[in-house]
Scaffold this motif. Structure first.
Motif, PDB file in Angstrom:
ATOM      1  N   SER A 176       0.806  -1.217   0.000  1.00 46.96           N
ATOM      2  CA  SER A 176       0.000   0.000   0.000  1.00 46.96           C
ATOM      3  C   SER A 176       0.843   1.272   0.000  1.00 46.96           C
ATOM      4  CB  SER A 176      -0.924   0.026   1.220  1.00 46.96           C
ATOM      5  OG  SER A 176      -0.164   0.078   2.412  1.00 46.96           O
ATOM      6  N   GLY A 177       2.108   1.186   0.425  1.00 44.88           N
ATOM      7  CA  GLY A 177       2.967   2.365   0.470  1.00 44.88           C
ATOM      8  C   GLY A 177       2.474   3.429   1.420  1.00 44.88           C
ATOM      9  N   ARG A 178       1.803   3.032   2.494  1.00 46.35           N
ATOM     10  CA  ARG A 178       1.268   4.050   3.381  1.00 46.35           C
ATOM     11  C   ARG A 178       1.493   3.773   4.865  1.00 46.35           C
ATOM     12  NH1 ARG A 178      -4.129   2.114   1.306  1.00 46.35           N
ATOM     13  NH2 ARG A 178      -4.946   0.614   2.818  1.00 46.35           N
ATOM     14  N   TYR A 179       2.364   2.859   5.181  1.00 44.60           N
ATOM     15  CA  TYR A 179       2.606   2.556   6.579  1.00 44.60           C
ATOM     16  C   TYR A 179       3.822   3.302   7.117  1.00 44.60           C
ATOM     17  CZ  TYR A 179      -1.071  -0.907   6.920  1.00 44.60           C
ATOM     18  OH  TYR A 179      -2.308  -1.514   6.977  1.00 44.60           O
ATOM     19  N   SER A 180       4.045   3.169   8.432  1.00 44.08           N
ATOM     20  CA  SER A 180       5.102   3.933   9.097  1.00 44.08           C
ATOM     21  C   SER A 180       6.482   3.620   8.544  1.00 44.08           C
ATOM     22  CB  SER A 180       5.086   3.640  10.604  1.00 44.08           C
ATOM     23  OG  SER A 180       5.279   2.255  10.851  1.00 44.08           O
ATOM     24  N   ILE A 181       6.639   2.449   7.937  1.00 47.10           N
ATOM     25  CA  ILE A 181       7.949   2.097   7.393  1.00 47.10           C
ATOM     26  C   ILE A 181       8.414   3.111   6.362  1.00 47.10           C
ATOM     27  CG2 ILE A 181       7.018   0.619   5.539  1.00 47.10           C
ATOM     28  CD1 ILE A 181       9.441  -1.229   6.049  1.00 47.10           C
ATOM     29  N   MET A 182       7.478   3.742   5.661  1.00 45.24           N
ATOM     30  CA  MET A 182       7.849   4.726   4.656  1.00 45.24           C
ATOM     31  C   MET A 182       8.461   5.957   5.298  1.00 45.24           C
ATOM     32  SD  MET A 182       7.410   3.382   1.778  1.00 45.24           S
ATOM     33  CE  MET A 182       7.808   4.876   0.888  1.00 45.24           C
ATOM     34  N   LYS A 183       7.940   6.369   6.445  1.00 45.60           N
ATOM     35  CA  LYS A 183       8.503   7.518   7.150  1.00 45.60           C
ATOM     36  C   LYS A 183       9.921   7.219   7.604  1.00 45.60           C
ATOM     37  CE  LYS A 183       4.071   9.235   8.906  1.00 45.60           C
ATOM     38  NZ  LYS A 183       3.270   9.564  10.107  1.00 45.60           N
ATOM     39  N   GLU A 184      10.132   6.018   8.119  1.00 49.52           N
ATOM     40  CA  GLU A 184      11.463   5.640   8.595  1.00 49.52           C
ATOM     41  C   GLU A 184      12.439   5.504   7.429  1.00 49.52           C
ATOM     42  OE1 GLU A 184      10.832   2.090  10.792  1.00 49.52           O
ATOM     43  OE2 GLU A 184       9.467   3.021  12.229  1.00 49.52           O
ATOM     44  N   ALA A 185      11.983   4.891   6.341  1.00 50.40           N
ATOM     45  CA  ALA A 185      12.847   4.698   5.187  1.00 50.40           C
ATOM     46  C   ALA A 185      13.250   6.030   4.563  1.00 50.40           C
ATOM     47  CB  ALA A 185      12.146   3.820   4.154  1.00 50.40           C
TER      48      ALA A 185
END
Length: 243
Positions: A176-185
């Motif tokens: 989905s490209g919308r979880y917290s992992i994107m902020k961290e990455a």
């Protein structure tokens, strides 16, 4: 190849006007199918010739062809959502997205993507939940060919900043490209490559490159089809990454 895949494929070559058009379309794709050339140009704040150049850059002869393709694709997603409650709906959806995936992952596309990935000093891969599996698969298959790609769980992404350099690449698998992992990455050093099935993800400005696989309605994150596509993509990618 659907209009969203075409836009992501050409995004690196977009002009400032192209980006304005792209962002307007992505905010509300369904509204575009009711807009004329002049309506959309006005909504984007660009001229009609700029809009014509945009669609021609995607491979369309005229705006009407682009709008028709967009309308057809959105209608197909609605049909898939309606059929998802039936047993055969799963296979119908799988066949359709596999067909779209085959059109996207051409030999030329995979060669260019592999060359891009191979240009980096170190390559890391991550994902969360079921999206971590393709990251692990990428590491395992690469190691079999004596190529080092490191799969890191989300817990270690923050620590990646301690040793990741500007010439390194982080591949994020996120349906989905919308979880917290994107902020961290997005806070890690180096470049960020996102493999997703969601053309409407919120982190387009933070990502250096996107691989957009076919989007499964109504929610790609809850679909068991998307991980199948991720694994297919990963196995194909490794065959291009190694000699």
């Amino acid at each position: 190849m659907n209009p969203f895949q075409l836009m992501e494929l050409h995004k690196d070559q977009f002009t400032p006007n192209d980006l304005l058009i792209y962002e307007t379309i992505m905010k509300n794709p369904a509204s575009i199918v009711r807009m004329t050339t002049s309506n959309l140009a006005e909504a984007c704040g660009v001229s009609q010739p700029a809009l014509s150049r945009f669609v021609k850059g995607l491979g369309y002869t005229r705006y009407l062809d682009f709008r028709t393709d967009l309308s057809t694709w959105l209608a197909q997603q609605t049909d898939l959502e309606a059929s998802s409650s039936h047993h055969l709906g799963y296979f119908h959806t799988l066949y359709q997205v596999l067909d779209e995936t085959e059109k996207l992952l051409t030999h030329e596309y995979m060669e260019e993507l592999a060359a891009y990935i191979n240009s980096f000093g170190h390559v890391y891969a991550t994902g969360t939940g079921k999206s971590f599996h393709p990251a692990e698969l990428l590491e395992i298959l690469s190691r079999k060919h004596k190529k080092a790609i490191y799969a890191l769980r989300q817990d270690y992404i923050n620590e990646l900043g301690d040793f990741m350099e500007n010439n390194d690449l982080l591949i994020v698998f996120s349906v989905s490209g919308r979880y917290s992992i994107m902020k961290e990455a997005a806070n890690a050093n180096g470049k960020l490559l996102l493999v997703t099935a969601n053309p409407l993800h919120e982190y387009r400005e933070s990502v250096d490159r996107t691989v957009l696989l076919p989007y499964v309605m109504p929610d790609p994150e809850t679909s068991s089809i998307s991980p199948v596509l991720f694994d297919i993509f990963t196995e194909l990618l490794v065959s291009y990454l190694v000699p």
